[in-house]
Scaffold this active site. Structure first.
Site, PDB file in Angstrom:
ATOM      1  N   ASP A  13      -2.235  13.365  71.267  1.00 38.30           N
ATOM      2  CA  ASP A  13      -2.926  13.152  70.949  1.00 38.30           C
ATOM      3  C   ASP A  13      -3.968  12.545  71.700  1.00 38.30           C
ATOM      4  O   ASP A  13      -4.660  11.302  71.565  1.00 38.30           O
ATOM      5  CB  ASP A  13      -2.545  12.187  69.706  1.00 38.30           C
ATOM      6  CG  ASP A  13      -1.469  12.376  68.672  1.00 38.30           C
ATOM      7  OD1 ASP A  13      -1.731  13.371  67.859  1.00 38.30           O
ATOM      8  OD2 ASP A  13      -0.666  11.732  68.246  1.00 38.30           O
ATOM      9  N   HIS A  41      -5.925  19.289  67.130  1.00 34.12           N
ATOM     10  CA  HIS A  41      -7.047  19.425  67.420  1.00 34.12           C
ATOM     11  C   HIS A  41      -8.364  19.305  66.853  1.00 34.12           C
ATOM     12  O   HIS A  41      -8.323  20.129  66.007  1.00 34.12           O
ATOM     13  CB  HIS A  41      -6.940  20.881  68.923  1.00 34.12           C
ATOM     14  CG  HIS A  41      -5.458  20.376  70.052  1.00 34.12           C
ATOM     15  ND1 HIS A  41      -5.489  21.411  70.402  1.00 34.12           N
ATOM     16  CD2 HIS A  41      -4.237  19.287  69.330  1.00 34.12           C
ATOM     17  CE1 HIS A  41      -4.336  21.217  70.868  1.00 34.12           C
ATOM     18  NE2 HIS A  41      -3.885  20.378  70.631  1.00 34.12           N
TER      19      HIS A  41
END
Length: 420
Positions: A13, A41
Site C-alpha cells: 500500500d 494499485h
C-alpha cells in the site's frame, strides 16, 4: 535498454501504482511478475480514479504495453471486469495487454477454500479471501490449472476431475463448487477475454523482446509481506521482492535499478507484528488524512511512524538502489514527527533486524524530528536527508498527492525551494 523494478519497501500500500504510472512513459513494457487480485494499485487519469488489482499500471495515453507474468495467479473474472472498465473509457486498450500462458488461475473453489481455512484457524491471519493462498498452494502441490489448459478442453476436464476428487475428499460437503461449475466459469471468462482481444504469449516468446527494449517490472505488496523474508506467517503467498522477476525469465543481475517505494510513515493491513504502530487520535488523524483504507478490502489500515530498521531490512533483502517517498503531504502541519531508528530485541539494540523473528519481539527506539508546514519547507528536506543518511540509499523522487502529476524528483524540489 533500461530495466527497472519497482517494489514496496514496507507492508504494501505504499503507492507503487502511481510511481509505476509516473515512470511508465519511459518504458515500452510494464510487467507484473507476482501476486494476484489481492493487490490494489490506484491510478488517476484526467481526475478519474482507476483501481487495478490484476492489470499492470499503464496510463491510457501511454504507448506502453502490459504483461501479466507466470508468477501471478490470475482471477479471470476480476481481469475481465478491469478490462471492461478501461474499454468503456478507452476503446481498444485491452489489446495493449499480454498474458503469460504459464500463469496459474484462481478458481471459484479457491475462494471457498480461503473462507473455510480462515474460519478454521484459531487466530485469523487476515487473508483478503480472494483465493490467492489456496491458488498458490495448488501450484506448489501440483494441483493447479495453468492458463494454457483453457485451450485444450479435454485436458482441462481431466485435470478438473482429478483436482475435484482430491478437494471433495478434503472438504466434503463444505465445498459447494463442483468441477462443472469451474469448467463453465473458465469457458465463460475465456470467451469474454477473446472478445476483449487480449493477447496470449509466454516469457519464452517474450524473452528476446524484453531484452531488446525497456522494461519496468511492477511488484505487488511489499518486502515485509514476502513469503520467504516477510513477517511469516502474516505474509502473502508469493515473492514481493526484486528477485520475483525470475518468474518472467529475468535475473536481478539484469536490472539496472531497483526502486523501493515507502510512505513518509508506515501502514499495515491485517494481522501481524507492527513495531511502530500508534493508536488513538494521532493514528485516526493520519488514517483520515492519508485515506488509509485498503484498495482491495476497504479495511482500515493500521498506522505507525516511519520504521528505519524495517527499511534497512528491505534495502538488504531486495537490493534497493533508490527510494521513492509517497504521501509526504499527509504529515504536513505536525509540530514533531517520530522516527524509529533502532529496535530493542531481547535486551539488545539493533539497527537492522537479523531475521523476520525480530519484528515480533522488537521494541521501537525513537528520535523526534521537527515537522514541516508543506513539502516546500526546509524541514521536509531535512527529513528526507535524515532518512538517506540512516538507510544509505538516496530518495530520488517525492510524491505529495494522489495524482500522477503530484510527484517530482528531489532535485526539482530543491530547485523549487531555492527559487522561492
Amino acid at each position: 535498454m533500461k530495466k527497472m523494478s519497482i517494489v514496496g519497501a514496507q507492508w504494501g500500500d505504499e503507492g507503487k501504482g502511481k510511481v509505476v504510472n509516473y515512470f511508465s512513459e519511459k518504458f515500452e513494457w510494464i510487467v507484473r511478475f507476482s501476486g494476484g487480485a489481492n493487490a490494489g494499485h490506484t491510478i488517476y487519469y484526467k481526475d478519474k480514479k482507476y483501481v487495478n488489482h490484476m492489470l499492470p499500471s499503464i496510463m491510457p495515453n501511454s504507448q506502453s504495453k502490459g504483461f501479466l507474468g507466470a508468477g501471478m495467479v490470475l482471477d479471470l473474472e476480476k481481469l475481465v471486469e478491469e478490462l471492461n472498465i478501461l474499454e468503456a473509457d478507452f476503446p481498444g486498450m485491452s489489446s495493449k495487454f499480454y498474458i503469460d500462458l504459464e500463469a496459474f488461475l484462481v478458481l471459484p473453489w479457491h475462494k471457498e477454500e480461503d473462507e473455510i481455512i480462515e474460519s478454521m484457524r484459531k487466530k485469523p491471519i487476515g487473508t483478503t479471501k480472494r483465493g490467492i493462498g489456496p491458488a498458490y498452494t495448488d501450484k506448489v502441490s501440483r494441483e493447479g490449472i495453468k492458463l494454457y489448459y483453457l485451450f485444450d478442453e479435454k485436458m482441462l476436464k481431466e485435470r478438473l476431475e482429478d483436482i475435484y476428487y482430491l478437494k471433495s475428499s478434503l472438504y466434503g460437503n463444505k465445498l459447494k463448487t463442483s468441477k462443472d461449475d469451474v469448467f463453465e466459469y473458465l469457458m465463460k471468462t475465456k470467451n469474454e477475454l477473446e472478445k476483449l482481444k487480449i493477447n496470449y504469449a509466454s516469457a519464452v516468446e517474450m524473452g528476446n523482446v524484453f531484452r531488446s527494449t525497456s522494461v519496468l517490472f511492477e511488484g505487488a505488496q511489499g518486502v515485509l509481506l514476502d513469503l520467504d523474508f516477510g513477517t511469516y506467517p502474516f505474509v502473502t503467498s508469493s515473492s514481493c521482492m526484486a528477485h520475483g522477476v525470475s518468474s518472467v525469465g529475468f535475473s536481478t543481475f539484469e536490472l539496472d535499478e531497483v526502486y523501493g517505494v515507502l510512505k513518509a510513515y508506515t501502514t499495515r493491513v491485517g494481522s501481524g507484528p507492527f513495531p511502530t504502530e500508534i493508536f488513538g487520535e494521532e493514528a485516526h488523524k493520519i488514517r483520515e488524512l492519508g485515506k488509509e483504507y485498503g484498495a482491495t478490502t476497504g479495511r482500515p489500515r493500521r498506522v505507525g511512524w516511519l520504521d528505519l530498521p524495517a527499511l534497512r531490512y528491505a534495502k538488504i533483502r531486495s537490493g534497493l538502489t533508490g527510494l521513492v517517498i509517497t504521501k509526504a503531504d499527509v504529515l504536513n502541519g505536525l509540530d514533531k514527527i517520530k522516527v524509529c531508528t533502532h529496535y530493542e530485541v531481547n535486551g539488545k539494540t539493533k539497527d537492522t533486524p537479523s531475521s523476520s523473528y525480530d519484528f515480533f519481539v522488537a521494541k521501537p527506539i525513537y528520535t523526534e524530528l521537527n515537522g514541516w508546514k508543506d513539502t516546500n519547507d526546509i524541514n521536509f528536506l531535512k527529513y528526507l536527508s535524515y532518512i538517506e543518511e540512516q538507510i544509505g540509499v538516496d530518495i530520488d523522487y517525492i510524491s505529495y498527492g494522489p495524482k500522477t502529476e503530484e510527484m517530482c524528483s528531489k532535485n526539482d524540489l530543491i530547485l523549487n525551494m531555492e527559487n522561492k
